[in-house]
Design an enzyme around this catalytic site. Structure first.
Site, PDB file in Angstrom:
ATOM      1  CB  CYS A  87     -46.675 -59.851 -12.834  1.00 31.84           C
ATOM      2  SG  CYS A  87     -47.202 -58.458 -13.840  1.00 31.84           S
ATOM      3  CB  CYS A 109     -44.850 -59.993 -20.640  1.00 29.05           C
ATOM      4  SG  CYS A 109     -46.603 -60.206 -20.223  1.00 29.05           S
TER       5      CYS A 109
HETATM    6  N1  DGL Z   1     -47.954 -60.813 -17.119  1.00 32.33           N
HETATM    7  C1  DGL Z   1     -47.531 -59.480 -16.897  1.00 32.33           C
HETATM    8  C2  DGL Z   1     -46.015 -59.334 -16.978  1.00 32.33           C
HETATM    9  O1  DGL Z   1     -45.278 -60.268 -16.774  1.00 32.33           O
HETATM   10  C3  DGL Z   1     -48.168 -58.328 -17.599  1.00 32.33           C
HETATM   11  C4  DGL Z   1     -49.456 -58.380 -18.286  1.00 32.33           C
HETATM   12  C5  DGL Z   1     -50.273 -57.120 -18.105  1.00 32.33           C
HETATM   13  O2  DGL Z   1     -50.097 -56.167 -18.879  1.00 32.33           O
HETATM   14  O3  DGL Z   1     -51.055 -57.091 -17.174  1.00 32.33           O
HETATM   15  O4  DGL Z   1     -45.528 -58.257 -17.203  1.00 32.33           O
END
Ligand code: DGL
Length: 254
Positions: free
Chosen positions: A75, A181
């Site tokens: 993430c 993301c």
């Molecule tokens: N999947 C997450 C990232 O790579 C973020 C998603 C969220 O806002 O929770 O930043």
């Protein structure tokens, strides 16, 4: 039992990190992965840094109870907010992710770069430093609401969202779009169709998987005899677990 046989913990706020997990499984097929999606507390990207650090500590404590040998923060948002803290607090290797601006800068000719990410990622000082180094003039594009569409597997909704978003930019003058993301990586093929041929897409899943492999090798933690296994877990509902299973099978072009 040697520590190399222990699992690798991988987490995200939801299903997004499964895109990075796919890359990890591809190049480390003998490893045992425990993937945790903190869906009950998603999204992280519209929270404060302090809130995300708090949530990430909770997730990490759960994974540490499972005797993981390494932790992958799948993430970008959680990495920006909490990687430094986790590296200080944990005794195992911690691998994080950041928007793939470096590869975008290598591809760049005379056009621009769009960085699609969450508001919190784009606000971090860590990201400012990355921009200074590799992204002079790159445009920050916060995508509030897009991760939720991926969580719901609403591909039509995501398509409409992206068409509207890209309508605001001169794509013919864009050299690269960075998917900053992990959720957006599931939209890569769709985004490819929307962009001119000249525009490259960069994202960090394979780079992160390779970094994990290097770190495991350096620490003599590579599992060379395992059969390979993936456990999917969520703080969300059983339906959300089904989404995770489906996305683990969904095609991604790496
Ligand atoms: N999947 C997450 C990232 O790579 C973020 C998603 C969220 O806002 O929770 O930043």
């Amino acid at each position: 039992m040697s520590q190399a046989m222990d699992p690798i913990g991988v987490f995200d706020s939801g299903v997004g990190g499964i895109s990075a997990l796919q890359a990890m499984i591809r190049i480390l097929p003998q490893e045992h992965f425990i993937y945790y999606g903190d869906r009950a507390n998603a999204p992280y990207g519209t929270r404060s840094t302090e809130e995300v650090i708090h949530l990430v500590r909770q997730v990490t404590a759960k994974l540490m109870d499972r005797h993981i040998k390494a932790l992958v923060i799948a993430c970008n948002t959680a990495t920006g907010a909490a990687a430094q803290t986790l590296r200080r607090e944990l005794t195992i290797p911690v691998i994080g992710m950041e928007p793939a601006l470096k590869p975008a800068s290598e591809i760049r000719r005379d056009g621009g770069i769009l960085v699609l990410a969450t508001p919190l990622t784009l606000r971090q000082e860590k990201f400012e430093r990355l921009m200074e180094k590799y992204g002079t003039g790159a445009v920050k594009v916060p995508c509030v609401g897009l991760m939720e569409l991926v969580e719901r597997e609403d591909w039509d909704g995501a398509g409409k969202y992206l068409e509207q978003l890209f309508a605001g930019y001169d794509l013919q003058k864009t050299d690269a779009v960075v998917l900053g993301c992990t959720h957006y990586v599931f939209l890569k093929d769709m985004i490819r169709e929307m962009l001119p041929e000249r525009t490259a897409i960069t994202e960090g899943s394979m780079g992160t998987a390779k970094q994990l492999k290097r770190v495991l090798a350096r620490n003599r933690l590579l599992n060379e005899t395992g059969a390979g296994k993936v456990d999917l877990e969520t703080s969300g509902t059983p339906e959300e677990l089904d989404t995770m299973k489906r996305l683990l099978q969904r095609h991604i072009s790496f």
